[in-house]
Design an enzyme around this catalytic site. Structure first.
Site, PDB file in Angstrom:
ATOM      1  N   LEU A 148       0.816  -1.219   0.000  1.00  0.00           N
ATOM      2  CA  LEU A 148       0.000   0.000   0.000  1.00  0.00           C
ATOM      3  C   LEU A 148       0.849   1.269   0.000  1.00  0.00           C
ATOM      4  O   LEU A 148       1.927   1.324   0.564  1.00  0.00           O
ATOM      5  CB  LEU A 148      -0.983   0.012   1.172  1.00  0.00           C
ATOM      6  N   ASN A 208      10.230  -2.202  -3.807  1.00  0.00           N
ATOM      7  CA  ASN A 208      10.592  -0.867  -3.328  1.00  0.00           C
ATOM      8  C   ASN A 208      11.963  -0.432  -3.855  1.00  0.00           C
ATOM      9  O   ASN A 208      12.178   0.742  -4.147  1.00  0.00           O
ATOM     10  CB  ASN A 208      10.542  -0.808  -1.800  1.00  0.00           C
ATOM     11  N   GLY A 253      12.836  15.636  -8.767  1.00  0.00           N
ATOM     12  CA  GLY A 253      12.699  16.756  -7.836  1.00  0.00           C
ATOM     13  C   GLY A 253      13.598  16.579  -6.635  1.00  0.00           C
ATOM     14  O   GLY A 253      14.775  16.232  -6.768  1.00  0.00           O
ATOM     15  N   CYS A 260       9.206   4.047   4.094  1.00  0.00           N
ATOM     16  CA  CYS A 260       9.476   2.766   3.411  1.00  0.00           C
ATOM     17  C   CYS A 260      10.706   2.798   2.510  1.00  0.00           C
ATOM     18  O   CYS A 260      11.703   2.145   2.799  1.00  0.00           O
ATOM     19  CB  CYS A 260       8.259   2.349   2.607  1.00  0.00           C
ATOM     20  N   LYS A 323       5.192  13.304   1.020  1.00  0.00           N
ATOM     21  CA  LYS A 323       4.451  13.362  -0.238  1.00  0.00           C
ATOM     22  C   LYS A 323       3.069  13.914   0.059  1.00  0.00           C
ATOM     23  O   LYS A 323       2.673  13.986   1.232  1.00  0.00           O
ATOM     24  CB  LYS A 323       4.376  11.982  -0.897  1.00  0.00           C
TER      25      LYS A 323
HETATM   26  C1  UDX Z   1       5.990   3.037  -1.046  1.00  0.00           C
HETATM   27  C2  UDX Z   1       5.589   2.071  -2.152  1.00  0.00           C
HETATM   28  O1  UDX Z   1       5.085   2.793  -3.285  1.00  0.00           O
HETATM   29  C3  UDX Z   1       4.557   1.101  -1.655  1.00  0.00           C
HETATM   30  O2  UDX Z   1       4.203   0.157  -2.672  1.00  0.00           O
HETATM   31  C4  UDX Z   1       5.146   0.380  -0.457  1.00  0.00           C
HETATM   32  O3  UDX Z   1       4.265  -0.564   0.040  1.00  0.00           O
HETATM   33  C5  UDX Z   1       5.539   1.371   0.609  1.00  0.00           C
HETATM   34  O4  UDX Z   1       6.448   2.321   0.073  1.00  0.00           O
HETATM   35  P1  UDX Z   1       4.907   5.230   0.005  1.00  0.00           P
HETATM   36  O5  UDX Z   1       6.077   5.279   0.938  1.00  0.00           O
HETATM   37  O6  UDX Z   1       3.552   5.464   0.547  1.00  0.00           O
HETATM   38  O7  UDX Z   1       4.844   3.822  -0.714  1.00  0.00           O
HETATM   39  O8  UDX Z   1       5.169   6.346  -1.085  1.00  0.00           O
HETATM   40  P2  UDX Z   1       5.389   6.432  -2.657  1.00  0.00           P
HETATM   41  O9  UDX Z   1       4.152   6.906  -3.295  1.00  0.00           O
HETATM   42  O10 UDX Z   1       6.028   5.213  -3.181  1.00  0.00           O
HETATM   43  O11 UDX Z   1       6.447   7.634  -2.700  1.00  0.00           O
HETATM   44  C6  UDX Z   1       7.705   7.505  -2.063  1.00  0.00           C
HETATM   45  C7  UDX Z   1       8.522   8.743  -2.211  1.00  0.00           C
HETATM   46  O12 UDX Z   1       8.969   8.890  -3.537  1.00  0.00           O
HETATM   47  C8  UDX Z   1       7.780  10.052  -1.867  1.00  0.00           C
HETATM   48  O13 UDX Z   1       8.652  10.882  -1.135  1.00  0.00           O
HETATM   49  C9  UDX Z   1       7.475  10.636  -3.229  1.00  0.00           C
HETATM   50  O14 UDX Z   1       7.338  12.018  -3.196  1.00  0.00           O
HETATM   51  C10 UDX Z   1       8.690  10.203  -4.016  1.00  0.00           C
HETATM   52  N1  UDX Z   1       8.472  10.122  -5.462  1.00  0.00           N
HETATM   53  C11 UDX Z   1       7.544   9.271  -5.976  1.00  0.00           C
HETATM   54  C12 UDX Z   1       9.250  10.899  -6.322  1.00  0.00           C
HETATM   55  O15 UDX Z   1      10.109  11.659  -5.876  1.00  0.00           O
HETATM   56  N2  UDX Z   1       9.047  10.795  -7.654  1.00  0.00           N
HETATM   57  C13 UDX Z   1       8.120   9.959  -8.207  1.00  0.00           C
HETATM   58  O16 UDX Z   1       8.008   9.923  -9.434  1.00  0.00           O
HETATM   59  C14 UDX Z   1       7.346   9.182  -7.337  1.00  0.00           C
END
Ligand code: UDX
Length: 433
Positions: A148, A208, A253, A260, A323
């Protein structure tokens, strides 16, 4: 089915609420009495869209209860373990203290034939070790990693894109019990993969690791773009049209953060090192380093926006959460940049729609504003560090009339440079000319 969920953090609270929503009878257990009281009252201890509604309806239906008493887990047919596995202090490895404590506390309450299902993200080999302890009680263990995303946690739990069951050799009964729990997702033809423990554990960390690598790849391209005058956002759009590459997770960015990705890639490297295959995931060190360099770059851009002399200058920081749609500031690049600027003597005025309280606990020294307007008032530079919808929609003219100087740093590449420049702003962003 009668279910217990041990550990009611981001993962466990959402899982418990969703299981009750699916019609199961759920008891959520957590050692934190404050968290349990909040959940039992039908409210969420953290910001997650859709969760308060599920907690309230679970409470009203009587199918969702919370307690600090592990004895209440007795009688459940399936026990989910959803406690945290943070990074160890002073090491890159995962801290398994909470997983071990949860299993040890649960063991005396396990009925014969019960199924214990690990959901926490753990180093490969953990499930096999815990399976022995669980088996000694007559119960069995399965590992069912969770994928998730915060902000979409309810949707991801109710409608997962895949289900992965890690079970001991030939344990069809465990798989059948999990099928009964996830019947509605399976009816929607959600792909279901049954694997051994090691594979199930690795699925989670490798997913991940891949996502982190994808983000760091585009952020590495941002560094190259900065050296050449190219625009990384156009580059991402262009390569993203290749279906083999895909546009998702190519947003360049300030880099990734959260509870995670950062700790999972570090724990993966530490575990691989122990297994003698550290070289196989050695590239993750670079992924981590690229990611951390992006924070340096955004600090640099902010200082540049202030004309090179940052001390005593007033800066509006928009966004603190790691995020959007989250109040989580664990390893948040936005909060880190804000704190670094403060350490340089900058007068930081930070605003986030949800994450001010969580940020204040870690960095009480920062200046916090009650609204974006208050943060912007008299600012000599504006930094957008989390791409909340409200920030993406800011009108450069309106913002321009509040600030002292029209200088913006778009740490998430989420604003339209042409529109901001048109309104007389100096626009800076990582990876863009
Ligand atoms: C993540 C995984 O997506 C999820 O499947 C797992 O179970 C837990 O870890 P999450 O930590 O909720 O989920 O955030 P995610 O949406 O993956 O974003 C992680 C980080 O990457 C955020 O800081 C986000 O801003 C950054 N990000 C994401 C980017 O910098 N660029 C992107 O294109 C996507």
């Amino acid at each position: 089915m009668k279910i217990s969920v041990i550990g009611c953090g981001y993962l466990g609270a959402v899982h418990a609420a969703c299981m009750a929503e699916l019609g199961h009878d759920v008891i959520g257990i957590d050692v934190d009495p404050g968290k349990v009281a909040t959940l039992a009252a039908g409210s969420a201890p953290f910001f997650e869209p859709g969760l308060p509604e599920l907690l309230a309806s679970g409470r009203d239906s009587g199918r969702l209860r919370f307690s600090t008493d592990m004895a209440e887990a007795a009688g459940a047919e399936v026990h989910f373990v959803a406690v945290g596995t943070p990074q160890q202090a002073g090491s890159e490895a995962a801290d398994l203290r909470f997983v071990d404590a949860a299993i040890d506390a649960l063991l005396p309450h396990l009925g014969a034939g019960a199924l214990v299902v690990g959901k926490s993200t753990v180093p490969v080999g953990t499930a096999a070790r815990l399976a022995e302890k669980v088996a000694a009680t007559g119960a069995t263990l399965a590992w069912n990693p969770e994928f998730l995303r915060e902000g979409f946690a309810v949707q991801d739990t109710l409608h997962p894109d895949r289900l992965v069951y890690g079970v001991a050799d030939g344990d069809e009964r465990a798989a059948a019990q999990l099928d009964a729990i996830y019947a509605s997702a399976l009816a929607d033809e959600t792909p279901r993969l049954v694997a051994d423990f090691a594979t199930a554990e690795l699925v989670k960390v490798s997913a991940n690791a891949f996502l982190a690598t994808k983000i760091s790849f585009i952020n590495a391209m941002a560094e190259v773009a900065e050296a050449t005058g190219a625009d990384v956002t156009v580059l991402a759009d262009a390569i993203g049209h290749d279906a083999r590459i895909g546009r998702r997770f190519l947003n360049s960015g300030i880099g990734f953060g959260g509870g995670c990705l950062p700790k999972d890639i570090r724990a993966f490297m530490a575990r691989a090192e122990e297994l003698g295959v550290g070289h196989s995931v050695g590239f993750l060190k670079e992924v981590d380093a690229i990611n951390l360099r992006r924070r340096d770059r955004v600090v640099e851009l902010a200082v540049e926006a202030l004309g090179g002399d940052a001390a005593g200058r007033r800066v509006a920081v928009l966004g603190l959460a790691f995020k959007p749609d989250s109040d989580d500031v664990r390893d948040s690049p936005a909060l880190d940049v804000a704190a670094r600027l403060r350490a340089l003597g900058v007068e930081v005025r930070a605003f986030d729609p949800e994450a001010i309280e969580t940020a204040r606990r870690i960095h009480p020294e920062l200046g916090y504003a009650a609204s974006a307007e208050e943060a912007l008032e008299g600012a000599e530079a504006v930094l957008v560090l989390t791409e909340w919808k409200a920030f993406r929609a800011l009108d450069p003219e309106t913002v321009g009339s509040a600030v002292a100087q029209r200088a913006v740093v778009d740490g998430r590449n989420c604003l339209d440079p042409a529109v901001w420049r048109e309104a007389g702003w100096t626009y800076r962003a990582p990876g863009r000319p």
